[in-house]
Every structure is written in structure tokens, then in C-alpha cells.
Enzyme design. Structure first.
Site, PDB file in Angstrom:
ATOM      1  N   ASP A  16      32.409  42.406 -12.162  1.00 16.43           N
ATOM      2  CA  ASP A  16      33.645  42.717 -12.328  1.00 16.43           C
ATOM      3  C   ASP A  16      33.859  42.851 -13.890  1.00 16.43           C
ATOM      4  O   ASP A  16      35.067  42.529 -14.421  1.00 16.43           O
ATOM      5  CB  ASP A  16      34.405  41.277 -12.187  1.00 16.43           C
ATOM      6  CG  ASP A  16      34.376  41.056 -10.479  1.00 16.43           C
ATOM      7  OD1 ASP A  16      34.389  42.074  -9.756  1.00 16.43           O
ATOM      8  OD2 ASP A  16      34.258  39.631 -10.234  1.00 16.43           O
ATOM      9  N   LYS A  19      33.975  48.451 -14.120  1.00 16.38           N
ATOM     10  CA  LYS A  19      33.372  49.592 -13.496  1.00 16.38           C
ATOM     11  C   LYS A  19      34.354  50.665 -12.878  1.00 16.38           C
ATOM     12  O   LYS A  19      34.136  51.708 -13.179  1.00 16.38           O
ATOM     13  CB  LYS A  19      32.154  49.207 -12.736  1.00 16.38           C
ATOM     14  CG  LYS A  19      31.029  48.365 -13.306  1.00 16.38           C
ATOM     15  CD  LYS A  19      30.161  47.998 -12.237  1.00 16.38           C
ATOM     16  CE  LYS A  19      30.530  46.879 -10.942  1.00 16.38           C
ATOM     17  NZ  LYS A  19      30.982  45.810 -11.565  1.00 16.38           N
ATOM     18  N   GLY A  43      34.325  44.979  -5.383  1.00 14.28           N
ATOM     19  CA  GLY A  43      35.821  45.250  -5.513  1.00 14.28           C
ATOM     20  C   GLY A  43      36.045  45.779  -6.708  1.00 14.28           C
ATOM     21  O   GLY A  43      35.823  45.288  -7.623  1.00 14.28           O
ATOM     22  N   HIS A  44      36.542  47.159  -6.819  1.00 12.24           N
ATOM     23  CA  HIS A  44      36.453  47.924  -8.101  1.00 12.24           C
ATOM     24  C   HIS A  44      37.883  48.459  -8.311  1.00 12.24           C
ATOM     25  O   HIS A  44      38.622  49.319  -7.390  1.00 12.24           O
ATOM     26  CB  HIS A  44      35.802  49.116  -8.031  1.00 12.24           C
ATOM     27  CG  HIS A  44      34.110  48.855  -8.076  1.00 12.24           C
ATOM     28  ND1 HIS A  44      33.280  49.708  -8.121  1.00 12.24           N
ATOM     29  CD2 HIS A  44      33.522  47.710  -8.329  1.00 12.24           C
ATOM     30  CE1 HIS A  44      31.964  49.127  -8.018  1.00 12.24           C
ATOM     31  NE2 HIS A  44      32.370  47.781  -7.942  1.00 12.24           N
ATOM     32  N   GLN A 227      28.484  45.473  -8.549  1.00 16.06           N
ATOM     33  CA  GLN A 227      27.863  44.009  -9.143  1.00 16.06           C
ATOM     34  C   GLN A 227      27.309  44.425 -10.600  1.00 16.06           C
ATOM     35  O   GLN A 227      28.144  45.114 -10.870  1.00 16.06           O
ATOM     36  CB  GLN A 227      26.587  43.601  -8.195  1.00 16.06           C
ATOM     37  CG  GLN A 227      27.423  42.890  -6.875  1.00 16.06           C
ATOM     38  CD  GLN A 227      27.403  43.995  -5.832  1.00 16.06           C
ATOM     39  OE1 GLN A 227      26.615  44.814  -5.579  1.00 16.06           O
ATOM     40  NE2 GLN A 227      28.633  43.953  -5.343  1.00 16.06           N
TER      41      GLN A 227
HETATM   42  P1  GDP Z   1      34.794  45.939 -11.272  1.00 17.25           P
HETATM   43  O1  GDP Z   1      34.163  45.050 -10.044  1.00 17.25           O
HETATM   44  O2  GDP Z   1      33.472  46.066 -12.504  1.00 17.25           O
HETATM   45  O3  GDP Z   1      35.253  47.251 -10.861  1.00 17.25           O
HETATM   46  O4  GDP Z   1      35.882  45.218 -11.987  1.00 17.25           O
HETATM   47  P2  GDP Z   1      37.108  44.540 -11.190  1.00 17.25           P
HETATM   48  O5  GDP Z   1      38.055  45.414 -10.911  1.00 17.25           O
HETATM   49  O6  GDP Z   1      36.723  43.486  -9.955  1.00 17.25           O
HETATM   50  O7  GDP Z   1      37.797  43.604 -12.187  1.00 17.25           O
HETATM   51  C1  GDP Z   1      37.922  44.004 -13.568  1.00 17.25           C
HETATM   52  C2  GDP Z   1      39.568  43.826 -13.806  1.00 17.25           C
HETATM   53  O8  GDP Z   1      39.888  44.057 -15.077  1.00 17.25           O
HETATM   54  C3  GDP Z   1      40.456  44.520 -12.858  1.00 17.25           C
HETATM   55  O9  GDP Z   1      41.785  43.859 -12.498  1.00 17.25           O
HETATM   56  C4  GDP Z   1      41.078  45.723 -14.007  1.00 17.25           C
HETATM   57  O10 GDP Z   1      42.135  46.316 -13.702  1.00 17.25           O
HETATM   58  C5  GDP Z   1      41.048  44.820 -15.203  1.00 17.25           C
HETATM   59  N1  GDP Z   1      40.677  45.635 -16.535  1.00 17.25           N
HETATM   60  C6  GDP Z   1      39.943  46.504 -16.618  1.00 17.25           C
HETATM   61  N2  GDP Z   1      39.555  46.855 -17.955  1.00 17.25           N
HETATM   62  C7  GDP Z   1      40.674  46.173 -18.404  1.00 17.25           C
HETATM   63  C8  GDP Z   1      40.848  45.829 -19.877  1.00 17.25           C
HETATM   64  O11 GDP Z   1      40.444  46.602 -20.754  1.00 17.25           O
HETATM   65  N3  GDP Z   1      41.959  44.893 -20.182  1.00 17.25           N
HETATM   66  C9  GDP Z   1      42.444  44.292 -19.297  1.00 17.25           C
HETATM   67  N4  GDP Z   1      43.438  43.367 -19.632  1.00 17.25           N
HETATM   68  N5  GDP Z   1      42.142  44.385 -18.017  1.00 17.25           N
HETATM   69  C10 GDP Z   1      41.289  45.008 -17.640  1.00 17.25           C
HETATM   70  P1  IMO Z   2      31.799  44.246  -7.977  1.00 16.05           P
HETATM   71  O1  IMO Z   2      30.856  45.537  -7.754  1.00 16.05           O
HETATM   72  C1  IMO Z   2      31.255  39.911  -8.805  1.00 16.05           C
HETATM   73  C2  IMO Z   2      28.441  37.613  -6.206  1.00 16.05           C
HETATM   74  C3  IMO Z   2      29.154  36.648  -5.218  1.00 16.05           C
HETATM   75  C4  IMO Z   2      27.849  35.622  -5.051  1.00 16.05           C
HETATM   76  C5  IMO Z   2      26.778  36.750  -5.112  1.00 16.05           C
HETATM   77  C6  IMO Z   2      26.316  36.875  -3.928  1.00 16.05           C
HETATM   78  O2  IMO Z   2      32.981  43.930  -7.890  1.00 16.05           O
HETATM   79  O3  IMO Z   2      31.268  43.707  -9.675  1.00 16.05           O
HETATM   80  P2  IMO Z   2      26.979  38.610  -1.716  1.00 16.05           P
HETATM   81  O4  IMO Z   2      28.134  38.497  -1.029  1.00 16.05           O
HETATM   82  O5  IMO Z   2      26.662  39.930  -2.636  1.00 16.05           O
HETATM   83  O6  IMO Z   2      25.651  38.141  -1.125  1.00 16.05           O
HETATM   84  O7  IMO Z   2      27.182  37.419  -2.921  1.00 16.05           O
HETATM   85  O8  IMO Z   2      27.142  37.731  -5.895  1.00 16.05           O
HETATM   86  N1  IMO Z   2      29.196  39.136  -6.317  1.00 16.05           N
HETATM   87  C7  IMO Z   2      29.891  39.609  -7.219  1.00 16.05           C
HETATM   88  N2  IMO Z   2      30.316  39.136  -8.177  1.00 16.05           N
HETATM   89  N3  IMO Z   2      31.346  41.230  -8.572  1.00 16.05           N
HETATM   90  C8  IMO Z   2      30.946  41.751  -7.548  1.00 16.05           C
HETATM   91  O9  IMO Z   2      31.059  42.977  -7.135  1.00 16.05           O
HETATM   92  C9  IMO Z   2      30.109  41.049  -6.730  1.00 16.05           C
HETATM   93  N4  IMO Z   2      29.530  40.916  -5.456  1.00 16.05           N
HETATM   94  C10 IMO Z   2      28.601  40.115  -5.145  1.00 16.05           C
HETATM   95  O10 IMO Z   2      30.264  36.053  -5.713  1.00 16.05           O
HETATM   96  O11 IMO Z   2      27.987  34.940  -6.303  1.00 16.05           O
HETATM   97 MG    MG Z   3      34.869  43.733  -8.719  1.00 15.65          MG
END
Ligand code: GDP
Ligand code: IMO
Ligand code: MG
Length: 437
Positions: A16, A19, A43-44, A227
Site C-alpha cells: 500500500d 504503487k 488493491g492499487h 504487496q
Molecule cells: P498500492 O497498493 O501500493 O497501490 O497503494 P494503495 O492504493 O493501496 O494505497 C495508497 C493510497 O494512498 C491510495 O488511497 C492512494 O490514492 C493514496 N495516495 C497515493 N499517493 C499519495 C500521496 O502522495 N498523498 C496522499 N495523501 N495520498 C496518496
Molecule cells: P498491495 O499490492 C498490504 C497482507 C495481508 C496479510 C498478509 C497475507 O495493495 O500493496 P494474503 O491474503 O496475501 O495471504 O495476506 O499480507 N497483504 C497486503 N497488505 N497491501 C497489499 O497489497 C497486501 N496483500 C496482502 O494484510 O497481512
Molecule cells: Mg494496496
């Protein structure tokens, strides 16, 4: 190796990191974007104009015209989740057709994999991993023990029925015997999956061959990690990890491309740290500072909605990522979330019984004794939103970033100050220069 036209974006912490934002942002400079591991546990988030997309299996290049998106052999696919993601993206006006290809070698997640995931977590009680309950771990288990089903099997009804029946029957017996869980019948699952296979058949192909010829013809490929390195099954905080190789090396295996074709590794890291689920987190904050960061950063899971655990930037983690994945540059996200802080901390190392430790312990229980040692920086107490050059950042923010680069031993090439595309500062004179248009 003649061609080094592959770039890899990885998560540098516990997932998270942003990416999705980074891949979407830079994908117009690439002809192909490919996911190489994980599944719909990812979840991207991609935000632009009035759109807010949460991508799970489909690469974050999907919103860009002319980009071919590949789901590689290292990914585990629940076909129902893939079809539902395709449908919801289409509803948002995203075109999906010839711009998506799925590996014939990618493994299939069955409904029983998800049931097994849930049952195991329940049996572990308070010692559970906190998985996303999507069946990710059990599907990779089936792959490793050679009873798994691949996309090439799914798209041929007779073949699918022949290979799925024994696995489903085995799962059924395990679930009933050990967990008292009654899932869908074998016939119900087979009917549902045969229908999915029919819908997905047109997307399934040998993506390693496709990527191989793209590499040879000089096309630029962007690999999108899911991840983060601390969730990597080998290098993360085992057993509180996912079941795949999230580090940059995973891209070669998970796509069937030569390691030497990788010319750039970009690690996405937050200016602080979060993690979802259980497991070690030495810099975790349990006070009002942590609460402030969680609220301001909207730190709630994209997939499960769970509140994310929040803490200070951990340079022991970041340096581990740098070492394992050999990163060329950092994309640092969420700097804006720290805008109101009085002071900001970076954990430089851990201390165990008065001894300095600069590496992450092999055993999760050994983290209990690891106390974070911090360097403290004054906050900048002003908004960084909309700032488009490094030099225009408040002096305290610049000093924080320069110190972070020194502690981590990597340069920040992209700096994100908000979720949208234009809320990004690109720094000149970094290894990214040759890659982005
Ligand atoms: P990922 O799994 O690495 O793609 O990250 P996620 O999408 O799960 O979580 C990142 C969250 O931070 C999302 O809600 C993005 O919209 C938000 N986000 C990304 N970059 C920034 C930033 O620079 N500032 C803020 N406030 N939010 C950001
Ligand atoms: P993105 O790509 C954050 C965590 C779960 C749990 C562990 C194992 O959005 O960054 P799993 O279901 O993969 O067997 O769970 O990994 N986890 C993540 N945490 N971002 C993710 O993906 C994750 N995918 C799995 O919360 O701790
Ligand atoms: Mg994510």
C-alpha cells in the site's frame, strides 16, 4: 544481454505504498505494463479527473491508451474476481479488450482455496496472519505441490473438469474433516468456472513469449509489483507475509523474462510506514500521532477496508529493500500527510539489549526485543500540496528528504504530495531520466 528495457516498480515496505499511483503515472512511457505476482489481495488505487479506481489483478497501465497490460504466470487468478474487475472498470469507461493479456501458466484460485484460507486463519485464533481471505496462500500451495490448475486448463472445459475434480474433492474432504465447513459442491464450482473460462479464453496466451519478443524488439516494459518486500515469502517478516516473491527478482520468475533484461528498479515507499494484518512493526504508533496520520492519510485497506496500522519511517526496512532488490531510485509518497506534524521521526536502527541491530531479524518473535532508535526532525507545518519542484518545498521538508536519502542510501526520484497524477514532483538528474518521456 543486449536489451535492458525492463523497469520494475516494487513496494518497499509492507504494501500500500502507492504503487498504483506511480505505475499509472509513468506508464505512458512504456509499451507494456505487467503484474508478476500476488492476486486480488492487491488493491492499487489510481486517481485522475473524477475517477477513483481500485485495481486488483489488472495492471495499473490499463487507463492509458496504447499500453498493453499483462497478467503474468506468477499471479494467482480468481477468474470471478478478474471478470468482476473487468466489468467494473468498463462501467468507469475504461476500455478492456486487446489491451489485456493473461498468462496461460498463471494459477487459478478456486472457491475452496478461499475457504481453506478462512478456515486456517480461524484455527490460528489470535496467532493468525490477518490474510485478505482471498485464497492466495492455498492457491500458491497447490502450485508448489503440483496439484494446481492453470489458466490454460481453465479455458478448456473438458480439461478443466478432468484436473479440477480431484483437487476440489480433496479440498472438500479437508474442509469438512478439519473445519466443518461446507462449501459449494464440486459440480457447482465446475459449472461456474467453466463459464468463466469461456469468457476469459480470448485473453489467455503465452505471455512469456509475448514479453520475450517485446524485449527483443526494444519495447519498454514496466513490471508492477504487488504487496511489498517485507511481505515477500522469503525476505519478509515470515510467517506474517504473503505467499509470493514481491521483491524485484520475482519479476523475472513471475513473467518468464531474463533477469538481465531488468535495467531499473524503482521502490515505492511512504514517508511513514503502514501495515495491514498481524506481524512485527517496530515503529508502530499507538498514540494520537498515529491516529492523526491514519486519518490524514486515509489509511484504511483498499481491499478489506481494515484500518491500517501506522508508524514512523523505518530505515532498517528500507535498507533491506535496497539490498534485496538493488533499487536505483525511490518514489516517496504521502509527504503531504506529514504536513501538520510538529516533528517527524525516522528509525535508523534497532537496539536489542543495548546492542545496535541494522538488519531485520529472521524470527518474528525476536522483533519483540527490537526497540527502534530514532532521529527526529522538525516538521514544516505548511502545505506541500501542488508544489511542483523540489526547490520550492519548505526547507524543513527538503532537509528531511535529504537525511532520509542518506540514511536509506538511495535517491528520491519521484515525490508524491497527493493521490492524483499531477500531485507529483519529478526530480531531474536521477536514474529515471532515461526511462520517462
Ligand atoms: P498500492 O497498493 O501500493 O497501490 O497503494 P494503495 O492504493 O493501496 O494505497 C495508497 C493510497 O494512498 C491510495 O488511497 C492512494 O490514492 C493514496 N495516495 C497515493 N499517493 C499519495 C500521496 O502522495 N498523498 C496522499 N495523501 N495520498 C496518496
Ligand atoms: P498491495 O499490492 C498490504 C497482507 C495481508 C496479510 C498478509 C497475507 O495493495 O500493496 P494474503 O491474503 O496475501 O495471504 O495476506 O499480507 N497483504 C497486503 N497488505 N497491501 C497489499 O497489497 C497486501 N496483500 C496482502 O494484510 O497481512
Ligand atoms: Mg494496496
Amino acid at each position: 544481454m543486449k536489451h535492458r528495457n525492463v523497469a520494475v516498480v516494487i513496494g518497499g515496505q509492507w504494501g500500500d505504498e502507492g504503487k498504483g499511483k506511480v505505475v499509472d503515472l509513468i506508464s505512458p512511457s512504456f509499451e507494456l505494463v505487467a503484474r508478476y505476482q500476488g492476486g486480488h489481495n492487491a488493491g492499487h488505487t489510481v486517481k485522475f479527473e473524477d475517477k477513483h479506481l481500485a485495481l486488483r489483478l489488472i495492471p495499473s497501465g490499463i487507463c492509458r491508451k496504447g499500453v498493453l497490460n499483462v497478467i503474468g504466470n506468477g499471479v494467482v487468478i480468481d477468474p470471478r474476481a478478474l471478470l468482476s474487475e473487468m466489468a467494473s472498470l468498463r462501467k468507469e469507461g475504461v476500455e478492456i479488450g486487446d489491451n489485456l493479456r493473461v498468462s496461460d501458466r498463471a494459477h487459478v484460485i478456486l472457491p475452496t482455496h478461499a475457504l481453506l484460507d478462512g478456515a486456517r486463519e480461524k484455527a490460528l485464533g489470535g496467532a493468525n496472519i490477518g490474510t485478505t481471505s482471498r485464497g492466495i496462500g492455498p492457491a500458491y500451495e497447490s502450485k508448489a505441490n503440483r496439484s494446481g490448475i492453470r489458466m490454460a486448463d481453465l479455458v478448456d472445459a473438458d480439461r478443466f473438469i478432468a484436473v479440477a475434480r480431484p483437487l476440489l474433492a480433496h479440498h472438500d474432504a479437508v474442509l469438512k474433516h478439519f473445519s466443518g465447513v461446507e462449501g459449494p459442491t464440486v459440480e457447482e464450482t465446475m459449472d461456474e468456472y467453466v463459464a468463466c473460462g469461456r469468457e476469459l479464453a480470448g485473453y489467455v496466451t503465452d505471455t512469456s513469449t509475448l514479453l520475450g519478443s517485446a524485449i527483443r524488439s526494444g519495447k519498454k516494459i514496466l513490471c508492477e509489483g504487488a504487496q511489498g518486500v517485507m511481505l515477500d515469502v522469503d525476505h519478509g517478516t515470515y510467517p506474517f507475509v504473503t505467499s509470493s516473491s514481491c521483491a524485484a527478482g520475482g519479476a523475472s520468475i513471475g513473467l518468464g523474462i531474463p533477469p538481465a533484461s531488468i535495467g531499473l528498479v524503482l521502490a515505492v515507499m511512504k514517508a511513514y510506514t503502514t501495515r495491514v494484518g498481524s506481524g512485527p512493526f517496530p515503529t508502530e504508533l499507538f498514540d494520537s500521532v498515529g491516529e492523526h496520520i491514519r486519518k490524514r492519510g486515509n489509511e484504511f485497506g483498499t481491499v478489506t477496508g481494515r484500518p491500517r496500522r501506522v508508524g514512523w519511517f523505518d530505515a532498517v526496512v528500507a535498507r533491506t529493500t535496497v539490498r534485496i532488490s538493488g533499487i536505483d531510485a525511490v518514489a516517496l509518497t504521502k509527504l503531504d500527510v506529514l504536513d501538520e506534524m510538529d516533528e517527524i521521526r525516522i528509525c535508523t536502527h534497532y537496539e536489542v539489549n543495548g546492542k545496535e541491530i541494522g538488519e531485520i531479524p529472521a524470527r518474528a518473535d525476536h522483533y519483540d526485543a527490537a526497540k527502534p532508535v530514532y532521529r527526529t526532525f522538525p516538521g514544516w507545518k505548511t502545505s506541500t500540496a501542488g508544489i511542483s519542484s523540489f526547490g520550492d518545498l519548505p526547507v524543513n521538508a527538503q532537509q528531511y528528504l535529504e537525511a532520509l536519502e542518506g540514511i536509506v542510501d538511495a535517491k528520491v526520484a519521484l515525490l508524491s504530495t497527493g493521490p492524483k497524477r499531477d500531485e507529483t514532483i519529478r526530480r531531474a538528474g536521477t536514474p529515471l531520466d532515461g526511462w520517462l518521456a
